[in-house]
Design an enzyme around this catalytic site. Structure first.
Site, PDB file in Angstrom:
ATOM      1  N   ILE A 129     -16.024  74.027 -35.144  1.00 50.02           N
ATOM      2  CA  ILE A 129     -16.037  75.062 -34.968  1.00 50.02           C
ATOM      3  C   ILE A 129     -17.102  75.789 -36.339  1.00 50.02           C
ATOM      4  CG2 ILE A 129     -15.334  77.793 -35.941  1.00 50.02           C
ATOM      5  CD1 ILE A 129     -11.966  77.023 -35.389  1.00 50.02           C
ATOM      6  N   GLY A 168     -18.293  74.772 -31.103  1.00 49.15           N
ATOM      7  CA  GLY A 168     -18.960  74.100 -30.868  1.00 49.15           C
ATOM      8  C   GLY A 168     -19.875  74.569 -29.001  1.00 49.15           C
ATOM      9  N   GLU A 172      -8.957  74.591 -30.187  1.00 46.27           N
ATOM     10  CA  GLU A 172     -10.161  74.668 -31.467  1.00 46.27           C
ATOM     11  C   GLU A 172      -9.867  74.238 -32.741  1.00 46.27           C
ATOM     12  OE1 GLU A 172     -12.837  78.555 -30.773  1.00 46.27           O
ATOM     13  OE2 GLU A 172     -10.649  78.829 -32.435  1.00 46.27           O
ATOM     14  N   ASN A 221     -15.418  85.957 -29.054  1.00 48.59           N
ATOM     15  CA  ASN A 221     -15.167  86.114 -30.691  1.00 48.59           C
ATOM     16  C   ASN A 221     -16.371  86.684 -31.033  1.00 48.59           C
ATOM     17  OD1 ASN A 221     -14.212  86.279 -32.996  1.00 48.59           O
ATOM     18  ND2 ASN A 221     -13.138  84.208 -33.279  1.00 48.59           N
ATOM     19  N   HIS A 227      -5.656  81.891 -35.383  1.00 49.91           N
ATOM     20  CA  HIS A 227      -7.637  81.922 -35.335  1.00 49.91           C
ATOM     21  C   HIS A 227      -7.585  80.859 -36.647  1.00 49.91           C
ATOM     22  CE1 HIS A 227     -11.571  81.389 -35.756  1.00 49.91           C
ATOM     23  NE2 HIS A 227     -12.143  81.309 -34.404  1.00 49.91           N
TER      24      HIS A 227
HETATM   25  O1  G3P Z   1     -12.935  81.385 -32.169  1.00 48.99           O
HETATM   26  C1  G3P Z   1     -13.915  80.848 -31.448  1.00 48.99           C
HETATM   27  C2  G3P Z   1     -15.237  79.881 -32.562  1.00 48.99           C
HETATM   28  O2  G3P Z   1     -13.966  79.904 -33.680  1.00 48.99           O
HETATM   29  C3  G3P Z   1     -16.147  79.267 -32.072  1.00 48.99           C
HETATM   30  O3  G3P Z   1     -16.832  79.281 -32.919  1.00 48.99           O
HETATM   31  O4  G3P Z   1     -19.146  79.889 -33.219  1.00 48.99           O
HETATM   32  O5  G3P Z   1     -18.383  77.046 -32.500  1.00 48.99           O
HETATM   33  O6  G3P Z   1     -18.263  79.116 -31.140  1.00 48.99           O
HETATM   34  P1  G3P Z   1     -18.089  78.554 -32.870  1.00 48.99           P
END
Ligand code: G3P
Length: 219
Positions: A145, A178, A140, A8, A92
């Protein structure tokens, strides 16, 4: 078993606008295992780049349940397909929508064979939305995140619960939040997920290509 990695690009400066083309160019010619599918989820400001990278696969970060017409600020599945974008994320944590919006979008998308990955913040939400038959449910936990603690270390029981709930409708699960390295990827698959949804671990890495290849290399 095929694994999927959705990257993303969010609205990070390193992967958006005038930097998006440079960012995507890093992945041209990359070698991925035959059973690993890589998808880039674009921000709307960069949709038009998809046609410039025919060897990459693109999703949108969001889509609306509208048709072509008087829909200021919205865009349709038809317009995404027109631009070479073959699927989308929906709901999301940074772009939440209500259940009616999700059901309407899935009705239309499924009728058009347009794959949607519905993001879910909890096992209850995964349970609720898996009945709509998305391509994936992406679990998620919002509090993880963008951080350094991976969902695969912090929430193994919930991941398994999500997978159990989604299996009632044969909907495969991705996990995200994460995620940084191949241990996260390996654990997600061990728990029964089909891959990961990842952003900062790739986009903000010093070497995004190296981060992605090391994430997928052991599988
Ligand atoms: O859409 C992917 C996301 O929300 C996770 O973000 O930065 O924790 O990989 P990240």
């Amino acid at each position: 078993m095929e694994k999927t990695v959705i990257i993303n690009l969010k609205h990070y400066q390193a992967s958006s606008g005038s930097n998006c083309e440079k960012f995507l160019s890093k992945f041209i010619g990359m070698e991925a295992p035959a059973d690993t599918r890589i998808v880039f989820a674009l921000n709307p400001i960069d949709f038009r780049l998809a046609r410039s990278f025919p060897e990459l696969e693109f999703y949108a970060q969001h889509v609306f349940p509208v048709d072509y017409g008087p829909s200021t600020g919205h865009y349709s599945i038809e317009s995404l397909l027109d631009l070479g974008i073959s699927g989308s994320l929906l709901n999301h944590s940074e772009m939440r929508v209500d259940g009616i919006f999700i059901a309407k979008t899935l009705d239309k998308a499924n009728a058009m064979d347009f794959p949607i990955t519905i993001c879910a913040e909890s096992a209850a939400e995964a349970d609720k939305y898996s009945s709509l038959k998305p391509e994936f449910i992406a679990y998620e936990p919002p509090e993880l995140i963008g951080g350094n603690i991976s969902v695969t270390s912090a929430k193994p029981e919930i991941i398994k619960d999500v997978i159990g709930k989604c299996s009632k409708f044969s909907v495969p699960v991705l996990v995200g939040a994460g995620v940084k390295n191949n241990s996260d990827m390996r654990k997600s698959v061990e728990y029964g997920a089909k891959g990961v949804l990842v952003a900062s671990g790739i986009v903000l890495a010093d070497d995004p290509l190296l981060s992605l290849t090391s994430l997928i290399e052991i599988l």
